[in-house]
Design a protein around this motif. Structure first.
Motif, mmCIF file in Angstrom:
data_model
loop_
_atom_site.group_PDB
_atom_site.id
_atom_site.type_symbol
_atom_site.label_atom_id
_atom_site.label_comp_id
_atom_site.label_asym_id
_atom_site.label_seq_id
_atom_site.Cartn_x
_atom_site.Cartn_y
_atom_site.Cartn_z
ATOM 1 N N LYS A 62 -10.122 -20.806 -2.694
ATOM 2 C CA LYS A 62 -9.135 -20.913 -3.630
ATOM 3 C C LYS A 62 -8.289 -19.783 -4.185
ATOM 4 N N GLU A 63 -9.183 -18.700 -4.479
ATOM 5 C CA GLU A 63 -8.809 -17.474 -4.658
ATOM 6 C C GLU A 63 -7.904 -16.736 -3.516
ATOM 7 N N LEU A 64 -8.535 -17.046 -2.450
ATOM 8 C CA LEU A 64 -7.795 -16.053 -1.273
ATOM 9 C C LEU A 64 -6.422 -16.988 -1.022
ATOM 10 N N THR A 65 -6.412 -18.136 -1.034
ATOM 11 C CA THR A 65 -5.016 -19.020 -0.851
ATOM 12 C C THR A 65 -4.082 -18.382 -2.102
ATOM 13 N N ARG A 66 -4.462 -18.301 -3.245
ATOM 14 C CA ARG A 66 -3.684 -17.873 -4.228
ATOM 15 C C ARG A 66 -3.303 -16.291 -4.036
ATOM 16 N N ARG A 67 -3.917 -15.609 -3.373
ATOM 17 C CA ARG A 67 -3.365 -14.394 -3.143
ATOM 18 C C ARG A 67 -2.802 -14.145 -1.897
ATOM 19 N N ALA A 68 -2.937 -15.089 -1.131
ATOM 20 C CA ALA A 68 -2.037 -15.139 0.121
ATOM 21 C C ALA A 68 -0.561 -15.472 -0.248
ATOM 22 N N ALA A 69 -0.513 -16.438 -1.348
ATOM 23 C CA ALA A 69 0.782 -17.112 -1.828
ATOM 24 C C ALA A 69 1.292 -15.794 -2.562
ATOM 25 N N GLN A 70 0.645 -15.137 -3.110
ATOM 26 C CA GLN A 70 1.257 -13.979 -4.075
ATOM 27 C C GLN A 70 1.915 -12.851 -2.985
ATOM 28 N N ILE A 71 1.178 -12.785 -1.850
ATOM 29 C CA ILE A 71 1.708 -11.693 -0.706
ATOM 30 C C ILE A 71 2.856 -12.197 -0.039
ATOM 31 N N TRP A 72 2.869 -13.477 0.175
ATOM 32 C CA TRP A 72 3.963 -14.191 0.738
ATOM 33 C C TRP A 72 5.105 -14.557 -0.170
ATOM 34 N N LYS A 73 4.762 -14.463 -1.591
ATOM 35 C CA LYS A 73 5.806 -14.799 -2.387
ATOM 36 C C LYS A 73 5.935 -16.148 -2.211
ATOM 37 N N PRO B 120 4.874 -20.365 -3.381
ATOM 38 C CA PRO B 120 3.970 -21.243 -4.400
ATOM 39 C C PRO B 120 2.461 -21.410 -3.809
ATOM 40 N N ASP B 121 1.526 -21.423 -4.537
ATOM 41 C CA ASP B 121 0.038 -21.569 -4.238
ATOM 42 C C ASP B 121 0.048 -22.867 -3.297
ATOM 43 N N GLU B 122 0.650 -23.872 -3.632
ATOM 44 C CA GLU B 122 0.659 -25.178 -2.425
ATOM 45 C C GLU B 122 1.251 -24.949 -1.354
ATOM 46 N N GLY B 123 1.751 -23.939 -1.166
ATOM 47 C CA GLY B 123 2.304 -23.477 0.337
ATOM 48 C C GLY B 123 1.537 -23.025 1.153
ATOM 49 N N VAL B 124 0.298 -22.745 0.640
ATOM 50 C CA VAL B 124 -0.786 -21.927 1.407
ATOM 51 C C VAL B 124 -1.965 -23.000 1.825
ATOM 52 N N VAL B 125 -2.324 -22.981 3.150
ATOM 53 C CA VAL B 125 -3.926 -23.807 3.255
ATOM 54 C C VAL B 125 -4.602 -22.731 3.767
ATOM 55 N N PHE B 126 -5.832 -23.156 3.937
ATOM 56 C CA PHE B 126 -6.900 -22.340 4.592
ATOM 57 C C PHE B 126 -7.671 -23.099 5.652
ATOM 58 N N ASP C 67 -10.314 -22.436 9.069
ATOM 59 C CA ASP C 67 -11.093 -21.847 9.951
ATOM 60 C C ASP C 67 -10.952 -20.270 9.983
ATOM 61 N N GLY C 68 -10.896 -19.874 8.410
ATOM 62 C CA GLY C 68 -11.104 -18.632 8.186
ATOM 63 C C GLY C 68 -9.542 -17.713 7.882
ATOM 64 N N TYR C 69 -8.850 -18.546 7.941
ATOM 65 C CA TYR C 69 -7.304 -18.016 7.690
ATOM 66 C C TYR C 69 -6.611 -18.747 6.838
ATOM 67 N N CYS C 70 -5.658 -18.023 5.880
ATOM 68 C CA CYS C 70 -4.763 -18.704 4.991
ATOM 69 C C CYS C 70 -3.363 -18.832 5.958
ATOM 70 N N ARG C 71 -2.864 -19.961 5.928
ATOM 71 C CA ARG C 71 -1.779 -20.082 6.846
ATOM 72 C C ARG C 71 -0.650 -20.829 5.868
ATOM 73 N N PRO C 72 0.542 -20.637 6.203
ATOM 74 C CA PRO C 72 1.667 -21.567 5.645
ATOM 75 C C PRO C 72 1.254 -22.935 5.837
ATOM 76 N N ALA C 73 1.565 -23.893 4.646
ATOM 77 C CA ALA C 73 1.211 -25.287 4.829
ATOM 78 C C ALA C 73 2.025 -25.808 5.764
ATOM 79 N N SER C 74 3.340 -25.311 5.970
ATOM 80 C CA SER C 74 4.434 -26.121 7.040
ATOM 81 C C SER C 74 5.412 -25.057 7.188
ATOM 82 N N SER C 75 6.160 -25.399 8.067
ATOM 83 C CA SER C 75 7.271 -24.243 8.738
ATOM 84 C C SER C 75 8.084 -24.025 7.375
ATOM 85 N N ASN C 76 8.338 -25.082 6.513
ATOM 86 C CA ASN C 76 9.080 -24.893 5.498
ATOM 87 C C ASN C 76 8.595 -24.000 4.402
#
Lengths: 289, 159, 760
Positions: free
Chosen positions: C543-554, C556-562, C564-573
């Motif tokens: 949860k914290e990793l996705t939150r930080r990825a969201a911050q890095i990408w600026k 929202p938190d819901e825009g990030v999924v985790f 297989d070891g990676y945070c990715r954008p939840a969709s191309s949008n």
């Protein structure tokens, strides 16, 4: 209590002098697999340990007059790895193989096994059945005695102060001779014998038993050489009837105790069973030799 | 004050000089004086094999030898089994086939198994079991230990 | 406080990459090279050798102890006795604990510690012990539990009054408690039975047989901080009990667990540790105490011996209608045998309605018992599964079929009140029935037996911390001792959650200062409970990793999924961003935002019961009574085998312990109350040549309360073992033994008596 002293003399005479001259409790240190355990469990507190392993006579295996002279401090493994001795005396090797694990046999000796005088010692019945003699060295010189005269009771031997066994002699074997040692233990290995039987027999050309020695271990304060059991075999073809008589004679000779390893009743019964089985192995070996 | 004895012994190729009391076992000195604690004490009476070492090429229980008896002898312990970074095939296979659980019996078993394979490169399952009868294990039921040894024997024969 | 794990999130369709395989365990390398540090492998500068003086008498008042000559011996730095320990009232739990550690008014068993010495060498410590003069008033002793129950038996504790018996308030006794546990109406049930079988059974105490004797090193600083290094299954419990009996704040005691050389329940209570601590205090130097094997047998807790009567009734159609039992447990010198496990577990794999049990716990002059796997149950199941077999034979039903007909299923309400969730007993029985061992013919003249077992499996208080280093590698600290290799399973579960390779995850055994309270490693709880908290911590970190990825990408938190070891954008949008690995995020954000760490402490619940069915073939030497185990198969439900080879190892190890218990292991006492076999020579545990390979079948009926569906497996493997072997012996020689161990003299006597027409 004086502190322990350790000596490692390099000649028989030096060892005798040390043992004869000591005032407190002494122990001969060969393999140490009994002495060290007894020291560790506070059963004995010797003041002098005489390590005999540097003395050449006690460490050799040599053919002698058609028989074999085996140093009293030859280790179990050394004996088991000696092909010619194994061929000559497979029953003695049966017993030696059962003195504990490979690790224990890497140190343990027949001299120690005999002189520790446990009634259940595994190499002793076959030694006695083989008719082996022990060469004792001491302050009064050297003498050879039948091995069965050495143990006189649990933990006691007939050795006088200053004496120890330097070697064993196994006589020349007549043709068609075979020996075997078998014991009963609850586990397959690592146990002290509840009952042990050593049988040595000789057959003539027709397959009739002309000589036999039957020794029982763990069923009396010392090893028992049972003449009646031998008589049950001599003059027979060691058939089922003879084996039954052997079993009866062996059981009858037992004077066992109840202890943590077996009850009196059990030992008496199983002695007969083991005697039969040992005789059958000895017979097979005699027929093949 | 018990008189001490001067003992010179080689352990895993290194020469050591120690002072020891005569009743101290080789196991005591390996562990407490030389701080080579890979060899374990399970019983100090030769019944469990956890203290197995090799002395002048012979597999023994180090609890059944006095340290003074090791004077002038070559001792090999578990610490010397791997050669630098290279594990002995037995060590490697015990890891791969889970031949250990708590690991307390493992050094003794590895040393004993290595000595078996030196003498008998193609042991049967029964031969392995009887050779290792002096090494108690309470965790594994022996199954994976025996399998690891047999796999290693096959591998060592192949290479 | 668990934040994430309200539901376990068990997903039967989840594709597992790591869980279910068998990677090499991380602690293995040190163990195969001799580098691993067990209890006796620890040294501190200035360390002294501690030795314990023990009572040679089974029962004696201790009039006085004179340590003056011992203290005066050069090289002796401290001598302690009961006078050095805080006074705690007898008959309280702590009063019992302290009295077992060091005798106060009385020596209650041969081997009971009476004093201890710390000296600069072992030989000086031993000399000092000989100089301690203890004035004993020897009392009559009683060893056997049933004898101890009789009027006129020597009384161990004046304060014991039988709990659970009305009118017992004024009667001095050795019976600590009578426990009635029943359900339904057993008398009515027996009336409905077509066949009733009833037998009496007995078993002797045995020992857990861990190869590592207890060992510890204790230090005490000037301001009373205690550091303790020891081999233990229960570092937190040790700390808290030490705190209670030594009257030291728990926060001043730090217990560091070493690698454990076997415990099996026997290292859940301390023996040497308080002695080492008090010696360290008095001598102002570190003190090491290691027990000899004889001390382990004479002074540490064995397993209860028992006497039992079991009666069961069955209808012709195979339904068991009633069960009844009367059980006596020997607890040694103090209460604490956990005997209530037996009435709770003995019948509980069957969905019986009518059960009546009465159990007694009795003290006698032996060491206080300690746990073994499934405390107090295997030796009772020894009887139950024999009765079940006999019922099957008498109505002409296959033994596994009878068990299937009565198998407990989900929804069954047990005698102790829990309702079973999804369980795998039926599946285990079915797997056993189909397995190669059961379907292959047995050799003529040999015997085959089966027996079933159950264990509750436990959860309990667990506290762990998981932290991610700046390089993305994972460190987990746990406080639940690793008795067999649970660290690798825990690493695997964390690696699975975090999508990293298992060799990037390391689990360390923390000291008690580093974590919240962790319950003892027991009850087959470790992989289950620690798995639970570690997965929770992993999910918090995710949860914290996705939150930080969201911050890095600026975004929202819901825009990030985790995944297989990676945070990715939840969709191309969300945007076109390169996935960020755990290492990427940790490297980028640790300095600015702090470390990513999660701790989880909870009382883990939902542990799923385990069930097993053992099949064994034996041959009995008809002339000597010796038993040979020809073939053995353990079929057991693991829920989900996290590490397959580890699970197999648990099954095999438990089976062989049971083989030893079944055939040869027992404490042998003389008439003088002294133990005659305090060593591995005459306490006969199986050696490698005594047993065959042990076949295993892992059944997997997941426990949905756990993220990976696992069930504990440590204890079930011992539960049915002795019963299965006894059933096989019965099949072989026609007489089913009722007394443990089934040693050769006893079997020969059974066979001989049968020939003579005596006996049952």
């Amino acid at each position: 209590m004086a502190d322990l002293r350790y000596e490692a003399p390099e000649t028989l005479n030096a060892a005798v002098a040390l043992l004869a001259g000591a005032s407190g409790m002494t122990r001969v240190l060969a393999g140490g697999t009994d002495v060290i355990v007894q020291m560790e469990t506070d059963l004995i507190e010797p003041e002098l340990l005489v390590d005999i392993k540097k003395i050449p006579e006690v460490r050799q295996i040599a053919a002698e007059n058609g028989g074999w002279r085996v140093g009293a401090a030859v280790t179990g493994m050394e004996l088991v790895e000696h092909a010619a001795f194994c061929k000559a005396w497979p029953g003695v090797i049966d017993g030696v193989k059962l003195i504990g694990s490979i690790q224990v046999k890497g140190r343990a000796t027949m001299g120690g096994n005999l002189c520790n005088a446990s009634p259940a010692a595994d190499s002793v019945p076959a030694l006695v059945a083989a008719g082996a003699t022990a060469r004792i060295v001491g302050p009064k010189g050297t003498r050879d005695v039948a091995v069965e005269t050495i143990p006189t009771g649990p933990g006691k031997t007939s050795l006088a102060k200053g004496e120890f066994i330097a070697s064993f002699f196994f006589p020349k074997r007549p043709a068609h001779s075979g020996d075997a040692y078998l014991r009963f233990t609850p586990r397959t290995e690592m146990d002290i014998a509840v009952v042990g039987v050593g049988i040595n027999l000789t057959l003539d050309g027709s397959g009739t038993c002309t000589a036999a020695r039957v020794a029982l271990g763990a069923v009396a304060p010392t090893v028992l050489l049972v003449n009646d059991a031998a008589k049950a075999l001599i003059g027979t073809k060691v058939d089922a009837a003879a084996l039954d008589k052997l079993a009866t004679a062996a059981s009858a000779a037992c004077r066992p105790i109840d202890d943590k390893r077996g009850t009196k009743e059990y030992r008496i019964k199983v002695t007969g069973v083991i005697a039969k089985r040992a005789a059958q192995i000895a017979l097979e070996r005699a027929r093949k030799s | 004050m018990t008189k001490k004895y001067h003992v010179t012994t080689t352990v895993n190729g290194d020469e050591y000089e120690v002072l020891c009391e005569p009743q101290q076992s080789l196991l005591d000195v390996l562990r407490d004086t030389l701080t080579l604690t890979g060899t374990k004490e399970g019983c100090a009476t030769g019944d469990c094999g956890a203290c197995s070492v090799v002395v002048d090429g012979r597999l023994v229980c180090s609890c059944l030898m006095l340290a003074v008896e090791a004077d002038g002898k070559k001792v090999e312990t578990i610490e010397g089994m791997a050669k630098d970074e290279d594990l002995h095939p037995l060590q490697k296979n015990f890891l791969e086939f889970n031949g250990l659980q708590c690991g307390i019996c493992t050094p003794g078993i590895l040393i004993a198994a290595r000595e078996l394979l030196k003498r008998n490169p193609d042991p049967t399952e029964t031969e392995v079991r009887y050779w290792l009868a002096g090494n108690l294990c309470r965790c594994t039921g022996y199954d994976k230990i025996i399998r690891s040894v047999l796999v290693t024997a096959k591998e060592m024969r192949g290479s | 406080m668990a934040t994430i794990l309200e539901k376990s999130g068990f997903n039967p369709d989840r594709k597992l990459k790591i869980v279910g395989s068998s990677p090499v365990k991380h602690d293995g390398l040190d163990k195969v090279t001799g580098r691993a540090k067990f209890g006796a492998d620890y040294f501190l500068p200035g360390m002294l050798v501690g030795k314990v003086l023990r009572s040679p008498h089974a029962h004696a008042n201790i009039r006085s102890i004179d340590i003056s000559a011992a203290e005066a011996l050069p090289g002796v730095k401290a001598v302690i006795t009961r006078d050095d320990f805080p006074e705690i009232k007898a008959g309280t739990p702590q009063g019992d604990v302290t009295r077992n550690v060091i005798a106060r008014e009385k020596a209650l068993y041969e081997g009971h510690p009476v004093a201890a010495v710390a000296a600069i060498s072992e030989s000086i410590a031993k000399k000092a012990m000989k100089l301690i003069k203890v004035d004993y008033e020897v009392l009559p002793h009683v060893i056997d539990a049933v004898e101890a129950m009789q009027p006129g038996a020597p009384i161990l504790h004046d304060h014991i009054r039988t709990k659970g018996v009305k009118g017992a308030e004024n009667q001095k006794t050795n019976v600590v408690e009578r426990l009635d546990l029943s359900m339904g109406d057993a008398d009515k049930g027996f009336k409905e039975a077509d066949v009733i079988v009833e037998h009496e059974y007995d078993s002797k105490p045995m020992h857990q047989g861990y190869i590592e004797p207890q060992a510890c090193v204790a230090t005490s600083t000037e301001d009373g901080q205690i550091e303790l290094w020891c081999c233990t299954q229960a570092p937190f419990v040790y700390r808290d009990r030490l705190s209670e009996i030594l009257k030291i704040d728990a926060s001043k005691i730090n217990v560091q667990q070493s690698e454990l050389g076997g415990g099996f329940g026997g290292k859940t209570g301390f023996y040497t540790e308080p002695l080492a601590i008090m010696l360290a205090r008095k001598s102002k130097r570190p003190v090491k105490i290691t027990l000899t094997r004889a001390e382990v047998f004479r002074g540490t807790g064995p397993v209860s011996g028992t006497k039992s009567r079991v009666k069961m009734g069955v209808r012709k159609d195979g339904r068991i209608t009633a069960a009844e039992a009367e059980l006596v447990f020997q607890t040694g010198a103090f209460t604490g045998s956990m005997f209530s496990n037996a009435p709770q577990a003995m019948f509980t794999r069957y969905d019986l309605e009518n059960i009546k049990t009465v159990s007694y716990e009795v003290v006698s002059n032996r060491p206080k018992v300690n746990s073994f796997r499934a405390p107090c149950v295997p030796q009772i199941v020894f009887g139950v599964e024999g009765v079940i077999d006999e019922l099957a034979r008498k109505i002409g039903m296959d033994p596994i079929d009878l068990r299937l007909k009565n198998a407990a299923k989900e929804g069954y309400k047990t005698i102790y009140g829990d309702v079973f969730g999804p369980i795998g007993f039926v599946e285990t029985l079915q797997a056993a029935k189909k397995c190669e061992h059961y379907t292959s013919p047995k050799k003529p003249g040999t015997g085959r037996g089966v027996a079933a077992g159950f264990w509750f499996n436990r959860g309990g208080e667990t506290s762990t911390t998981l932290n991610l280093a700046p390089d993305g590698t994972v460190t987990i600290i746990i406080g639940t001792a690793d008795v067999a290799g649970s660290r690798i399973s825990i690493s695997m579960m964390a690696a699975e959650e975090l999508g990293v390779p298992v060799d990037k995850v390391h689990v360390r055994l923390a000291d008690t200062a580093s974590l919240g309270f962790n319950r003892v490693t027991a009850g087959s709880r470790t992989t289950y409970s620690v798995g639970m908290t570690v997965v929770d911590s992993a999910r918090q970190c995710i949860k914290e990793l996705t939150r930080r990825a969201a911050q890095i990408w600026k975004v929202p938190d819901e825009g990030v999924v985790f995944e297989d070891g990676y945070c990715r954008p939840a969709s191309s949008n969300v945007g076109d961003f390169e996935p960020l690995s755990i290492a990427d995020i940790c490297k980028k954000t640790t300095m600015s935002h702090g470390a990513i760490v999660a701790s989880t402490s909870m009382n883990v619940t939902g542990a799923g019961p385990g069930f097993g069915l053992h099949i064994v073939d034996v041959d009995v030497d008809r002339e000597t009574g010796a038993v040979q185990i020809l073939r053995y198969t353990v079929v057991e439900d693991a829920g989900k085998a996290i590490h397959r080879l580890q699970v197999e190892g648990q099954y095999q190890g438990g089976a062989v312990q049971g083989i030893g218990w079944a055939l040869n292991e027992e404490y042998i006492y003389g008439a003088d109350g002294k133990l005659q076999n305090p060593g591995f020579l005459d306490y006969r545990m199986p050696v490698a040549s005594d047993v065959p390979m042990i076949g295993t079948e892992i059944v997997e009926v997941p426990n949905p309360r756990h993220p990976f569906g696992l069930r504990g497996v440590g204890e079930v493997p011992v539960v049915p073992t002795m019963a299965a072997i006894a059933n096989a012996i019965g099949d072989c020689i026609g007489i089913r033994p009722t007394s443990l161990p089934m040693s050769p003299p006893k079997l020969l006597k059974l066979m001989d008596d049968a020939k003579k027409g005596k006996g049952r």
